[in-house]
Design a protein around this motif. Sequence first.
Motif, PDB file in Angstrom:
ATOM      1  N   ILE A   1      46.659  47.394  37.333  1.00 17.58           N
ATOM      2  CA  ILE A   1      47.150  47.279  39.095  1.00 17.58           C
ATOM      3  C   ILE A   1      48.439  47.374  39.370  1.00 17.58           C
ATOM      4  N   GLU A   2      48.750  47.898  40.733  1.00 20.81           N
ATOM      5  CA  GLU A   2      50.150  47.959  40.557  1.00 20.81           C
ATOM      6  C   GLU A   2      50.195  47.263  41.980  1.00 20.81           C
ATOM      7  N   THR A   3      50.996  46.765  42.046  1.00 21.81           N
ATOM      8  CA  THR A   3      51.774  45.501  43.572  1.00 21.81           C
ATOM      9  C   THR A   3      53.246  45.935  44.179  1.00 21.81           C
ATOM     10  N   ASN A   4      53.184  46.037  45.325  1.00 19.04           N
ATOM     11  CA  ASN A   4      55.037  45.836  45.473  1.00 19.04           C
ATOM     12  C   ASN A   4      54.829  44.729  46.150  1.00 19.04           C
ATOM     13  N   SER A   5      55.320  43.721  45.484  1.00 19.72           N
ATOM     14  CA  SER A   5      55.544  42.051  45.292  1.00 19.72           C
ATOM     15  C   SER A   5      54.894  41.352  44.501  1.00 19.72           C
ATOM     16  N   ILE A   6      55.655  41.196  42.786  1.00 18.09           N
ATOM     17  CA  ILE A   6      55.637  40.517  42.363  1.00 18.09           C
ATOM     18  C   ILE A   6      54.687  38.711  42.200  1.00 18.09           C
TER      19      ILE A   6
ATOM     20  N   SER B   1      59.799  39.818  35.346  1.00 20.60           N
ATOM     21  CA  SER B   1      60.203  39.914  36.480  1.00 20.60           C
ATOM     22  C   SER B   1      59.243  41.375  37.279  1.00 20.60           C
ATOM     23  N   THR B   2      59.084  42.285  36.285  1.00 20.69           N
ATOM     24  CA  THR B   2      57.902  42.890  36.792  1.00 20.69           C
ATOM     25  C   THR B   2      56.997  43.275  36.203  1.00 20.69           C
ATOM     26  N   SER B   3      55.703  41.773  35.755  1.00 24.32           N
ATOM     27  CA  SER B   3      54.780  42.227  36.037  1.00 24.32           C
ATOM     28  C   SER B   3      53.985  40.457  35.571  1.00 24.32           C
ATOM     29  N   VAL B   4      53.061  40.697  36.175  1.00 29.47           N
ATOM     30  CA  VAL B   4      52.410  39.479  35.325  1.00 29.47           C
ATOM     31  C   VAL B   4      50.540  39.714  35.006  1.00 29.47           C
ATOM     32  N   SER B   5      50.084  39.052  34.685  1.00 29.29           N
ATOM     33  CA  SER B   5      49.008  38.870  33.547  1.00 29.29           C
ATOM     34  C   SER B   5      48.282  37.625  34.514  1.00 29.29           C
TER      35      SER B   5
ATOM     36  N   GLU C   1      54.733  46.348  39.178  1.00 30.65           N
ATOM     37  CA  GLU C   1      55.145  45.669  40.704  1.00 30.65           C
ATOM     38  C   GLU C   1      55.773  47.464  40.763  1.00 30.65           C
ATOM     39  N   ASN C   2      55.829  47.827  41.619  1.00 34.82           N
ATOM     40  CA  ASN C   2      56.293  49.681  42.595  1.00 34.82           C
ATOM     41  C   ASN C   2      56.215  48.742  43.629  1.00 34.82           C
ATOM     42  N   ARG C   3      57.888  48.630  43.885  1.00 32.89           N
ATOM     43  CA  ARG C   3      58.098  48.113  45.238  1.00 32.89           C
ATOM     44  C   ARG C   3      58.050  48.856  46.436  1.00 32.89           C
ATOM     45  N   ASN C   4      57.551  51.295  45.746  1.00 29.08           N
ATOM     46  CA  ASN C   4      57.579  51.977  46.963  1.00 29.08           C
ATOM     47  C   ASN C   4      55.640  51.955  46.857  1.00 29.08           C
ATOM     48  N   PHE C   5      54.844  51.092  46.130  1.00 29.25           N
ATOM     49  CA  PHE C   5      53.456  50.994  46.763  1.00 29.25           C
ATOM     50  C   PHE C   5      52.962  50.461  47.477  1.00 29.25           C
TER      51      PHE C   5
ATOM     52  N   ASN D   1      47.987  41.654  49.164  1.00 30.67           N
ATOM     53  CA  ASN D   1      49.002  43.229  48.683  1.00 30.67           C
ATOM     54  C   ASN D   1      47.477  44.320  49.885  1.00 30.67           C
ATOM     55  N   GLY D   2      46.441  43.722  50.203  1.00 30.29           N
ATOM     56  CA  GLY D   2      45.484  43.732  50.896  1.00 30.29           C
ATOM     57  C   GLY D   2      44.148  44.499  50.153  1.00 30.29           C
ATOM     58  N   ASN D   3      44.331  44.075  48.753  1.00 32.02           N
ATOM     59  CA  ASN D   3      42.913  44.725  47.722  1.00 32.02           C
ATOM     60  C   ASN D   3      42.131  44.327  48.648  1.00 32.02           C
ATOM     61  N   LEU D   4      40.896  44.770  48.466  1.00 31.50           N
ATOM     62  CA  LEU D   4      39.922  44.318  48.900  1.00 31.50           C
ATOM     63  C   LEU D   4      38.963  43.796  47.698  1.00 31.50           C
ATOM     64  N   LEU D   5      38.878  42.189  47.495  1.00 31.19           N
ATOM     65  CA  LEU D   5      38.371  41.985  46.609  1.00 31.19           C
ATOM     66  C   LEU D   5      37.096  41.044  46.562  1.00 31.19           C
ATOM     67  N   GLU D   6      36.315  41.183  45.697  1.00 29.71           N
ATOM     68  CA  GLU D   6      34.519  40.650  46.490  1.00 29.71           C
ATOM     69  C   GLU D   6      33.686  39.935  44.937  1.00 29.71           C
ATOM     70  N   PHE D   7      33.141  38.566  45.931  1.00 24.15           N
ATOM     71  CA  PHE D   7      32.918  37.332  44.778  1.00 24.15           C
ATOM     72  C   PHE D   7      31.303  38.667  44.683  1.00 24.15           C
ATOM     73  N   ILE D   8      30.769  38.819  43.448  1.00 25.73           N
ATOM     74  CA  ILE D   8      28.990  39.327  43.472  1.00 25.73           C
ATOM     75  C   ILE D   8      28.226  38.447  42.073  1.00 25.73           C
ATOM     76  N   ALA D   9      26.806  37.789  43.316  1.00 26.72           N
ATOM     77  CA  ALA D   9      25.916  36.808  42.311  1.00 26.72           C
ATOM     78  C   ALA D   9      24.790  38.160  41.563  1.00 26.72           C
ATOM     79  N   ARG D  10      24.821  38.035  40.765  1.00 29.64           N
ATOM     80  CA  ARG D  10      23.646  39.376  40.115  1.00 29.64           C
ATOM     81  C   ARG D  10      22.708  38.589  39.341  1.00 29.64           C
ATOM     82  N   HIS D  11      21.729  39.273  40.240  1.00 32.44           N
ATOM     83  CA  HIS D  11      20.485  38.239  39.691  1.00 32.44           C
ATOM     84  C   HIS D  11      19.574  37.970  38.499  1.00 32.44           C
TER      85      HIS D  11
END
Length: 216
Positions: free
Chosen positions: A8-13, A33-37, A49-53, A107-117
Amino acid sequence: MKLEYIQIETNSISKTIAFYTQNLGFKILDHDSTSVSFQIGSSILKFIENRNFDSIYHLAFNIPENKLDEAIKWCKNRVDLIHIENESVITRFESWNANAVYFYDNNGNLLEFIARHDLNNSQFEPFDTKSILNISEIGIVHEKPLELGQNLINQHQLNFFSKNANSEFFAAIGNDEGLLIIVKPNRNWYPTQTPSESNKTIILLENNNKITKLVF
């Protein structure tokens, strides 16, 4: 179905590295300089990284089915969990037999921890970063969720999620291990008032011992 790799993209690595290493404790697999895994359980999450994202994604992470309460305590001083109603942070998905909590990344991405029983993945060690099992959901935004879902099924031998009431507004492909969550544009990402937008996403998924690459 397993989500092996999400890009996915981010505006700040630099800010993304700080959040995912310092707040959540994930290890960096690769960085320039433009990505991280990051290694997230058995999955890989890569940011380009996409500075305009200027948009957000939705991602969920599977955690052991018996560890949600511990995960909530672990999140304290790391992230601010989103309150749903009556001051509760837990969402109970009755038909999915799962409980979840939500929070934002830098980044404002909505993250979730989910426990699937229905998954046999209980753990007995104290909850920490290593308890996060894999990326379990990625949100995909499309004008016709049901049609896209059917096309993916036809082309890649996938399946609609049997626990979900799939519709022309919201469809899910996969199973408890991994899901593509397909929604219409401008549908608010639960439990927020943030409308969904289509953003560039690359996915490698494994299904029936076959690796499939999807680009949205």
